[in-house]
Design a protein around this motif. Structure first.
Motif, PDB file in Angstrom:
ATOM      1  N   THR A  30      49.013  41.724  39.179  1.00 15.92           N
ATOM      2  CA  THR A  30      49.603  40.515  38.593  1.00 15.92           C
ATOM      3  C   THR A  30      49.032  39.244  39.205  1.00 15.92           C
ATOM      4  O   THR A  30      49.328  38.147  38.738  1.00 15.92           O
ATOM      5  N   PHE A  31      48.208  39.382  40.273  1.00 11.55           N
ATOM      6  CA  PHE A  31      47.568  38.221  40.909  1.00 11.55           C
ATOM      7  C   PHE A  31      48.584  37.162  41.325  1.00 11.55           C
ATOM      8  O   PHE A  31      48.492  35.993  40.934  1.00 11.55           O
ATOM      9  N   THR A  32      49.565  37.552  42.090  1.00 15.40           N
ATOM     10  CA  THR A  32      50.551  36.604  42.574  1.00 15.40           C
ATOM     11  C   THR A  32      50.933  36.967  43.997  1.00 15.40           C
ATOM     12  O   THR A  32      50.856  38.128  44.402  1.00 15.40           O
TER      13      THR A  32
ATOM     14  N   VAL B 144      43.112  42.789  52.793  1.00 14.72           N
ATOM     15  CA  VAL B 144      43.812  41.746  53.549  1.00 14.72           C
ATOM     16  C   VAL B 144      43.044  40.436  53.467  1.00 14.72           C
ATOM     17  O   VAL B 144      43.626  39.365  53.285  1.00 14.72           O
ATOM     18  N   GLU B 145      41.708  40.497  53.578  1.00 14.33           N
ATOM     19  CA  GLU B 145      40.887  39.290  53.482  1.00 14.33           C
ATOM     20  C   GLU B 145      41.001  38.664  52.092  1.00 14.33           C
ATOM     21  O   GLU B 145      41.022  37.439  51.958  1.00 14.33           O
ATOM     22  N   ARG B 146      41.065  39.509  51.045  1.00 14.76           N
ATOM     23  CA  ARG B 146      41.208  38.997  49.688  1.00 14.76           C
ATOM     24  C   ARG B 146      42.562  38.299  49.510  1.00 14.76           C
ATOM     25  O   ARG B 146      42.647  37.266  48.843  1.00 14.76           O
ATOM     26  N   TYR B 147      43.588  38.853  50.132  1.00 16.31           N
ATOM     27  CA  TYR B 147      44.914  38.217  50.076  1.00 16.31           C
ATOM     28  C   TYR B 147      44.894  36.880  50.810  1.00 16.31           C
ATOM     29  O   TYR B 147      45.434  35.875  50.311  1.00 16.31           O
TER      30      TYR B 147
ATOM     31  N   ARG C 257      38.190  33.828  42.907  1.00 15.29           N
ATOM     32  CA  ARG C 257      38.900  34.143  44.142  1.00 15.29           C
ATOM     33  C   ARG C 257      39.411  35.585  44.177  1.00 15.29           C
ATOM     34  O   ARG C 257      39.784  36.098  45.226  1.00 15.29           O
ATOM     35  N   HIS C 258      39.425  36.259  43.008  1.00 15.81           N
ATOM     36  CA  HIS C 258      39.869  37.653  42.954  1.00 15.81           C
ATOM     37  C   HIS C 258      38.706  38.642  43.035  1.00 15.81           C
ATOM     38  O   HIS C 258      38.931  39.852  43.039  1.00 15.81           O
ATOM     39  N   TYR C 259      37.492  38.134  43.107  1.00 13.05           N
ATOM     40  CA  TYR C 259      36.315  39.009  43.112  1.00 13.05           C
ATOM     41  C   TYR C 259      36.258  39.834  44.393  1.00 13.05           C
ATOM     42  O   TYR C 259      36.524  39.341  45.492  1.00 13.05           O
ATOM     43  N   ALA C 260      35.928  41.101  44.243  1.00 15.02           N
ATOM     44  CA  ALA C 260      35.702  41.981  45.392  1.00 15.02           C
ATOM     45  C   ALA C 260      34.483  42.842  45.081  1.00 15.02           C
ATOM     46  O   ALA C 260      34.389  43.435  44.001  1.00 15.02           O
ATOM     47  N   PRO C 261      33.518  42.948  45.994  1.00 18.72           N
ATOM     48  CA  PRO C 261      32.300  43.747  45.743  1.00 18.72           C
ATOM     49  C   PRO C 261      32.644  45.201  45.452  1.00 18.72           C
ATOM     50  O   PRO C 261      33.616  45.739  45.977  1.00 18.72           O
ATOM     51  N   ASN C 262      31.849  45.809  44.621  1.00 23.89           N
ATOM     52  CA  ASN C 262      32.048  47.221  44.289  1.00 23.89           C
ATOM     53  C   ASN C 262      31.679  48.081  45.483  1.00 23.89           C
ATOM     54  O   ASN C 262      30.602  47.944  46.060  1.00 23.89           O
ATOM     55  N   GLU C 263      32.611  48.951  45.875  1.00 24.08           N
ATOM     56  CA  GLU C 263      32.364  49.788  47.055  1.00 24.08           C
ATOM     57  C   GLU C 263      31.725  51.116  46.651  1.00 24.08           C
ATOM     58  O   GLU C 263      32.045  51.672  45.640  1.00 24.08           O
TER      59      GLU C 263
END
Length: 275
Positions: A97-99, A131-134, A269-275
């Protein structure tokens, strides 16, 4: 003399026992008051230190209920939801929900968790990237509340920055794409016109409406319909065509749900590299 000494020893032992019993009772009351299970202190002395989680209905070890999530506002004394279910509850609220408006899932509680509580719960799985993304998400939310913060007017850029001087420095050059944005009107810089001339050039009522639309809505990436964002969630659904997308970068949410957060734009800001 012997009887007096024996009576004194009995009295002393009774007094010590009462003090120890009172101290243990007080400690347990304090632990209960703050939602901490005192079973965590010495579970090895319990024959079957198990407890039923009311979400997954699995028998879990008492240590799965040890972390105290209760604040003074919480309506529960002890936890009935295990650490794993608590983690998934918070993770879903943040990643889907990105909140950061996350509430206590305990029955009849519904107290909003503060930043430190959410961060601690997200650390359960030792996923540093999560945690870093949060942390980055919360930082962006705080930046957006600052008077000197502005997003680039280039919709394909989606980068924000602080404008030193605020309204006194009307021309903001994006450090990412170099596009100039008017800090006052939140549009691409009106070349050849001052802000005062720009105000006279456009209809005032129209400009108020246009600025409200710019600040509170975006065009659906699948149809021309303008969508208003009225809460803290970046997961949007167009009421016209039912297309789901990310408010921050306009990425297709079906692809995000299917393949992961690397389908966001890399500047999102929600981007995360593909693992």
């Amino acid at each position: 003399m012997f009887l007096k000494s024996h009576a004194f020893n009995v009295f002393l032992c009774t007094l010590i026992f009462c003090i120890i019993h009172y101290d243990i009772s007080q400690n347990r009351n304090i632990l209960d008051q703050y939602g901490v299970e005192y079973f965590c202190i010495a579970t090895k002395h319990i024959p079957n230190p198990q407890k039923l989680c009311l979400v997954c209905y699995d028998e879990k070890h008492f240590t799965e209920f040890c972390f105290s999530i209760a604040k003074s506002e919480c309506h529960h004394l002890n936890r009935t939801i295990c650490n794993s279910c608590l983690f998934h509850h918070v993770e879903q609220a943040f990643q889907i929900t990105f909140t950061d408006d996350v509430y206590c899932p305990e029955l009849d509680c519904d107290v909003k968790f503060d930043y430190n509580t959410v961060r601690t719960i997200l650390s359960f799985n030792r996923d540093k990237k999560l945690v870093e993304r949060y942390d980055r998400f919360v930082l962006h939310r705080q930046l957006e509340q600052m008077d000197e913060f502005i997003w680039c007017s280039n919709k394909l850029c989606n980068v924000g920055q602080l404008n030193e001087g605020g309204i006194l420095n009307n021309i903001v050059t994006c450090f990412q794409c170099q596009q100039k944005t008017c800090f006052r009107h939140r549009v691409e810089w009106h070349q050849g016109l001052t802000c005062e001339e720009y105000d006279q050039f456009i209809d005032f009522d129209y400009e108020c409406s246009r600025r409200w639309i710019v600040e509170h809505s975006k065009k659906c990436p699948n149809c021309p319909y303008q969508i208003e964002k009225n809460d803290g969630c970046d997961h949007m659904t167009c009421i016209k065509c039912r297309h789901e997308f990310c408010w921050a970068c306009l990425a297709d949410f079906q692809l995000i749900r299917r393949y992961g957060n690397h389908r966001h734009d890399q500047t999102c800001r929600h981007y995360a590299p593909n693992e």
